[in-house]
Scaffold this active site. Sequence first.
Site, mmCIF file in Angstrom:
data_model
loop_
_atom_site.group_PDB
_atom_site.id
_atom_site.type_symbol
_atom_site.label_atom_id
_atom_site.label_comp_id
_atom_site.label_asym_id
_atom_site.label_seq_id
_atom_site.Cartn_x
_atom_site.Cartn_y
_atom_site.Cartn_z
ATOM 1 N N HIS A 195 19.400 29.180 -40.227
ATOM 2 C CA HIS A 195 20.745 28.999 -40.770
ATOM 3 C C HIS A 195 21.745 30.018 -40.229
ATOM 4 O O HIS A 195 22.864 30.097 -40.714
ATOM 5 C CB HIS A 195 20.727 29.091 -42.294
ATOM 6 C CG HIS A 195 20.035 27.945 -42.970
ATOM 7 N ND1 HIS A 195 18.729 27.650 -42.750
ATOM 8 C CD2 HIS A 195 20.492 27.016 -43.841
ATOM 9 C CE1 HIS A 195 18.379 26.592 -43.476
ATOM 10 N NE2 HIS A 195 19.436 26.182 -44.135
ATOM 11 N N GLU A 234 23.684 14.269 -42.738
ATOM 12 C CA GLU A 234 24.764 14.635 -41.813
ATOM 13 C C GLU A 234 25.110 13.514 -40.839
ATOM 14 O O GLU A 234 26.271 13.334 -40.465
ATOM 15 C CB GLU A 234 24.385 15.918 -41.054
ATOM 16 C CG GLU A 234 24.523 17.189 -41.866
ATOM 17 C CD GLU A 234 23.427 17.358 -42.908
ATOM 18 O OE1 GLU A 234 22.389 16.667 -42.784
ATOM 19 O OE2 GLU A 234 23.592 18.183 -43.828
#
Length: 325
Positions: free
Chosen positions: A129, A60
């Site tokens: 998540h 990322e």
Amino acid sequence: MPVVTFREAVAEVLREEMRRDPRIFLLGEDIVDYGGTYGVTRGFAEEFGEKRVKDTPIAESVIIGAAVGAAMGGLRPVAELMNINFAMQAMDQIVNSAAKVRYMFGGQTSAPVVIRTAGGSGVQLAATHSQNFEVYFAHMPGLKVAIPATPKDAKGLLTTCIRGEDPVLFVEHAALYGTRGEVPEGELLIPLGQAEVKRAGKDLTLISYSRMLLLVLEAASRLGKEGIEAEVVDLRSLRPLDVATIVTSVRKTNRALIVEEDWYSFGVGAEVAARIQEEAFDDLDAPVMRVAVEEVPLPYAKNLEKLAIPNVDRIIAGVKRLLGR
């Protein structure tokens, strides 16, 4: 007016903007063959080619670092992070690069990057998540945060974000992609920092955003059958925050309940409550109240996850406590 899904509205904007501006390109994990985690960019590589639709490694910080560099070089990147929880891996690139280059270089350059990412709970993605981290980024000057709840707002806000000159985090709730709504044809731009009154009322103001807005509207509908007229304000963007619309509504109804899919402590609700207290204290007939997620890591088990997240019954119970009924 056509009825489309949230997913289709986002895809339509990306497609139309890429056709309009050749500087726009997409980058992210698995966006070429799979169209990203939620299938938004499926078929884009066939239309625009892999020069403008780029798969990246699972890194990322690399995705955002490359996007910021490209933006400073004159391109218009739209970076996709599979999940807002993964944005922690790119936190430095987002808050110390994207958000600050305009200020640190005295306005000589900027990083007009749009970071699309999915967030939210309620889809059994478990503790790491299912978190709502938009508040982390809304804390940061120099970075804008848009968080639509409807397909129409997704279209209007995303178009504005892509055409803007500032870095924006565009948060799409994972449970909204299949929801449907009317979306105007043709060009639609909705300014960031412009909340919307989704339902008019006089007895109290319900303030929310993203998926919680749908629950709030259902609660308001049920309350209406009991003679309680709730006004519903959708924030639509967290930075800039439209304090004026919030205050105008609270001055009309004299009561406010904030509903958020985030933990109670230090969240968006706390910020909105403070702004109401600062701007409309004399208009309040009762303390500002909040309905939020239970302060636990989100469980994977479906029954336990449901217990942690606000639902329509909890919102209605909060309204009745606020009204003393």
